[in-house]
Design an enzyme around this catalytic site. Sequence first.
Site, PDB file in Angstrom:
ATOM      1  N   LYS A   1       0.912  -1.000   0.024  1.00 21.15           N
ATOM      2  CA  LYS A   1      -0.103  -0.042   0.020  1.00 21.15           C
ATOM      3  C   LYS A   1       0.775   1.242  -0.178  1.00 21.15           C
ATOM      4  O   LYS A   1       2.123   1.254   0.478  1.00 21.15           O
ATOM      5  CB  LYS A   1      -0.845  -0.048   1.241  1.00 21.15           C
ATOM      6  CG  LYS A   1      -0.216  -0.013   2.515  1.00 21.15           C
ATOM      7  CD  LYS A   1       0.396   1.419   3.034  1.00 21.15           C
ATOM      8  CE  LYS A   1       0.921   1.144   4.388  1.00 21.15           C
ATOM      9  NZ  LYS A   1       1.523   2.306   4.748  1.00 21.15           N
TER      10      LYS A   1
ATOM     11  N   ASP B   1      -2.232  -1.889   9.818  1.00 17.89           N
ATOM     12  CA  ASP B   1      -2.442  -2.134   8.283  1.00 17.89           C
ATOM     13  C   ASP B   1      -3.074  -3.401   7.937  1.00 17.89           C
ATOM     14  O   ASP B   1      -3.162  -3.580   6.567  1.00 17.89           O
ATOM     15  CB  ASP B   1      -0.835  -1.801   7.762  1.00 17.89           C
ATOM     16  CG  ASP B   1      -0.465  -0.243   7.656  1.00 17.89           C
ATOM     17  OD1 ASP B   1      -1.315   0.726   7.941  1.00 17.89           O
ATOM     18  OD2 ASP B   1       0.530  -0.247   7.648  1.00 17.89           O
TER      19      ASP B   1
END
Length: 312
Positions: free
Chosen positions: A20, A148
């Site tokens: 990401k 995350d």
Amino acid sequence: MTDSTAAWAGGRVHVRAPGKLNLSLEVGDVQPDGYHDVASAYQAVSLYEDLWAQPADDFTIAVTGTVDVSGVPQDDRNLALRAARLLAKEVGHTGGVHLDIVKHVPVAGGMGGGSADAAAALVACDALWGAELGTAGLQRLASRLGADVPFALMGGTAIGTGRGDQLSPALAKGRFDWVIVPAEGGLSTPEVYSRLDELRDRHGVDIAPPPRSPAVAPAVLHALRAGDADALAEHARNDLQVAALSLRPDLRAVLELGEQSGAHMGIVSGSGPTLAFLTGTPEAALELQVTLAASGRTALHVHGPVAGARLM
């Protein structure tokens, strides 16, 4: 209850999960528990971790990759192995699992590679053991593993608040093209946050104070909805960038080179030290990739948004 007899057909499961980028990251003040409230716009990009899971008597792991994996633990400190154990406890699985991970996301590079591994392990073991926890069940476990991990499950583009794990999908039109430049050696996320706190304490005039309530700027959301790379470049921010550059001043020259070579903007990815350069088209990304590679840097062309952890 499940056992190894409920295994996925073929006995081996392959899951791919994306790294990401933080398109915007606003960091609040440190909380009494030592953590920080954040508000982040996440985008999953086409740099993936591959994980295979197969039945075993115990919980074991092997890690290889196209990036340096020498610092990746291959015992119970590994987040993917912890994810497998957590799922086994949740569903009453009495056997073990062997995980093979092939890493392509830079280690300790601010792109959530370890979290992607954990998300992949949850999806793989859920399939392998026939647990069928569903999206909500896996997300609940993911939130216990790290900020995350839920996003690595979700993928796409999302806004994360709290510690980053309270997710709301965000509409992103079209495709955003990035050139990723990994740096030698990783950065410790806790160390970067600590440095940000130090800088805020010592340089109150030179650095913005922590926001009372972190938020993603409406202009960032508008840019994503419009698929407007120029507008995103104008409004993207990363509060951790000043701390990462303080710890790794050598990154400044690379940021300058990328921006002088056609990037709309360069930004430190998360806690760094990976750098991400936004371009307007795939062709522009390829040109920038060639320029940065010619300067002796590793440069990777990726795009987003892409799907989260999924069975292959």
